[in-house]
Design a protein around this motif. Structure first.
Motif, PDB file in Angstrom:
ATOM      1  N   VAL A   1       4.266  13.011 -24.749  1.00 39.90           N
ATOM      2  CA  VAL A   1       2.803  12.943 -24.787  1.00 39.90           C
ATOM      3  C   VAL A   1       2.188  13.879 -25.817  1.00 39.90           C
ATOM      4  O   VAL A   1       1.003  13.736 -26.148  1.00 39.90           O
ATOM      5  CB  VAL A   1       2.196  13.232 -23.391  1.00 39.90           C
ATOM      6  N   ASP A   2       2.982  14.851 -26.315  1.00 42.90           N
ATOM      7  CA  ASP A   2       2.383  15.800 -27.263  1.00 42.90           C
ATOM      8  C   ASP A   2       3.472  16.558 -28.027  1.00 42.90           C
ATOM      9  O   ASP A   2       3.783  17.692 -27.713  1.00 42.90           O
ATOM     10  CB  ASP A   2       1.466  16.789 -26.534  1.00 42.90           C
ATOM     11  N   ARG A   3       4.066  15.879 -29.024  1.00 38.75           N
ATOM     12  CA  ARG A   3       5.050  16.520 -29.911  1.00 38.75           C
ATOM     13  C   ARG A   3       6.163  17.217 -29.113  1.00 38.75           C
ATOM     14  O   ARG A   3       6.522  18.370 -29.370  1.00 38.75           O
ATOM     15  CB  ARG A   3       4.362  17.511 -30.855  1.00 38.75           C
ATOM     16  N   ALA A   4       6.707  16.525 -28.161  1.00 40.03           N
ATOM     17  CA  ALA A   4       7.769  17.091 -27.315  1.00 40.03           C
ATOM     18  C   ALA A   4       9.007  17.391 -28.132  1.00 40.03           C
ATOM     19  O   ALA A   4       9.271  16.773 -29.168  1.00 40.03           O
ATOM     20  CB  ALA A   4       8.111  16.119 -26.188  1.00 40.03           C
ATOM     21  N   THR A   5       9.782  18.337 -27.643  1.00 38.50           N
ATOM     22  CA  THR A   5      11.118  18.609 -28.173  1.00 38.50           C
ATOM     23  C   THR A   5      12.144  18.048 -27.194  1.00 38.50           C
ATOM     24  O   THR A   5      11.813  17.717 -26.041  1.00 38.50           O
ATOM     25  CB  THR A   5      11.352  20.112 -28.348  1.00 38.50           C
ATOM     26  N   ALA A   6      13.390  17.985 -27.648  1.00 40.38           N
ATOM     27  CA  ALA A   6      14.455  17.571 -26.739  1.00 40.38           C
ATOM     28  C   ALA A   6      14.579  18.554 -25.585  1.00 40.38           C
ATOM     29  O   ALA A   6      14.848  18.163 -24.442  1.00 40.38           O
ATOM     30  CB  ALA A   6      15.778  17.464 -27.497  1.00 40.38           C
ATOM     31  N   THR A   7      14.350  19.842 -25.872  1.00 44.43           N
ATOM     32  CA  THR A   7      14.410  20.856 -24.810  1.00 44.43           C
ATOM     33  C   THR A   7      13.352  20.589 -23.754  1.00 44.43           C
ATOM     34  O   THR A   7      13.611  20.771 -22.551  1.00 44.43           O
ATOM     35  CB  THR A   7      14.238  22.264 -25.404  1.00 44.43           C
ATOM     36  N   ASP A   8      12.171  20.138 -24.160  1.00 41.47           N
ATOM     37  CA  ASP A   8      11.140  19.763 -23.190  1.00 41.47           C
ATOM     38  C   ASP A   8      11.658  18.658 -22.274  1.00 41.47           C
ATOM     39  O   ASP A   8      11.492  18.704 -21.044  1.00 41.47           O
ATOM     40  CB  ASP A   8       9.870  19.271 -23.898  1.00 41.47           C
ATOM     41  N   TYR A   9      12.291  17.655 -22.864  1.00 47.34           N
ATOM     42  CA  TYR A   9      12.850  16.553 -22.070  1.00 47.34           C
ATOM     43  C   TYR A   9      13.884  17.063 -21.077  1.00 47.34           C
ATOM     44  O   TYR A   9      13.876  16.692 -19.894  1.00 47.34           O
ATOM     45  CB  TYR A   9      13.493  15.511 -22.992  1.00 47.34           C
ATOM     46  N   LEU A  10      14.768  17.925 -21.554  1.00 45.91           N
ATOM     47  CA  LEU A  10      15.834  18.431 -20.682  1.00 45.91           C
ATOM     48  C   LEU A  10      15.262  19.301 -19.567  1.00 45.91           C
ATOM     49  O   LEU A  10      15.780  19.283 -18.435  1.00 45.91           O
ATOM     50  CB  LEU A  10      16.856  19.204 -21.515  1.00 45.91           C
ATOM     51  N   ASN A  11      14.203  20.036 -19.855  1.00 43.05           N
ATOM     52  CA  ASN A  11      13.559  20.844 -18.813  1.00 43.05           C
ATOM     53  C   ASN A  11      12.936  19.960 -17.735  1.00 43.05           C
ATOM     54  O   ASN A  11      13.016  20.273 -16.542  1.00 43.05           O
ATOM     55  CB  ASN A  11      12.493  21.751 -19.423  1.00 43.05           C
ATOM     56  N   VAL A  12      12.323  18.856 -18.141  1.00 44.18           N
ATOM     57  CA  VAL A  12      11.746  17.931 -17.166  1.00 44.18           C
ATOM     58  C   VAL A  12      12.849  17.294 -16.328  1.00 44.18           C
ATOM     59  O   VAL A  12      12.739  17.189 -15.099  1.00 44.18           O
ATOM     60  CB  VAL A  12      10.894  16.848 -17.868  1.00 44.18           C
TER      61      VAL A  12
END
Length: 299
Positions: A261-272
């Motif tokens: 939704v807002d320039r996510a990183t792969a780390t953001d995905y893994l945290n979710v």
């Protein structure tokens, strides 16, 4: 090394330190050391031989629709086979090269009045990725329609494997175990009515559009279906829709999806993903396993 591999294959498009966020459906992912786009079986085999001789790790990605590449990127040689995308119908069969899109392949089948691939009309992956994952939707899966697959082994041998040799299971095939590279797949279909086939494809695509967040970057269905449960319902019932880490969010439209939704990183995905797994287990004692393929180095 970059000059060496590029000079060894001047006819092949090879990029160095290329951000994989350009190619993944999540629009995330770090750089590939070397990213090559072979246009034929011969070029693919030559690249694999070269990488093996020079002890370069080899990674193959397709449309990167059910894939997360970590922010550290991928070491060695990464192959994208989307330039190998021919699809041909003969009799009751359709043969598609690994880089062909699954959606385009279903269109070719429909055009030739061949039934059996309707379930895949909206799956955004490549043929190679679909075989690798035994992709499926709406009660169908690759294992139901694949007759044989041509693969390139890591030893450089080209083999044809029949359906049984592919050892299909839920979101699994034997190529996940031995590292063989899918080159093409042949589907055994049935003669049908083109208009009826198109109507079924349209209906399934309408269902998909109504339920899934197709307007935002995502990696598709994130979790495998737990025995006796539905991952999306568990995530919804845990109150996790809308949960956000950085730029990645559990979709408010379909709880089984995580969207950028807002320039996510792969780390953001893994945290979710980690938060969803921990929360669902704490509430329901059900362990969610990822369906999405997660590869690459930590940042």
């Amino acid at each position: 090394m970059s000059t060496t591999i590029e000079s060894a294959f001047p006819q092949i498009n090879i990029l160095t330190h290329e951000p994989l966020s350009t190619y993944t459906n999540t629009e995330t992912g770090g750089p590939a050391d070397f990213l090559a786009f072979p246009k034929s079986v011969a070029e693919t085999r030559d690249l694999v031989d070269y990488a093996t001789q020079h002890q370069l790790p080899i990674t193959v990605i397709g449309n990167a629709s059910n894939l997360i590449v970590r922010d550290g990127g991928i070491r060695g040689l990464t192959l994208i086979l989307t330039d190998m995308n021919q699809v041909m119908a003969v009799g009751d069969s359709v043969t598609a090269e690994a880089g062909a899109s699954l959606i385009e392949t279903t269109k070719v089948a429909q055009h030739h009045a061949l039934s059996g691939l309707e379930f895949a009309a909206g799956i955004p992956g490549s043929i190679g990725g679909a075989v690798f994952m035994n992709a499926g939707a709406y009660g169908g899966e690759m294992s139901f329609v694949i007759e044989s697959v041509q693969v390139l082994t890591r030893e450089g041998q080209i083999e044809t494997r029949d359906n049984q040799a592919l050892a299909f299971a839920y979101r699994h095939s034997s190529v996940q175990d031995d590292g063989a590279i899918v080159l093409s797949a042949t589907f055994r279909l049935k003669k049908g009515n083109s208009e009826a086939i198109q109507a079924q494809m349209d209906d399934l695509n309408a269902q998909r559009a109504a339920k899934q967040p197709l307007d935002l970057p995502s990696c598709g269905s994130v979790f495998k279906r737990p025995v006796g449960y539905f991952a999306g319902k568990l995530i919804h019932d845990a109150g996790l829709q809308g949960f956000t880490s950085g730029g990645a969010q559990v979709s408010t439209k379909h709880a089984g999806f995580i969207v950028n939704v807002d320039r996510a990183t792969a780390t953001d995905y893994l945290n979710v993903i980690k938060h969803v797994q921990e929360t669902v287990y704490a509430k329901f004692q059900v362990r969610l396993e990822t369906e999405v393929r997660i590869i690459g180095a930590e940042a």
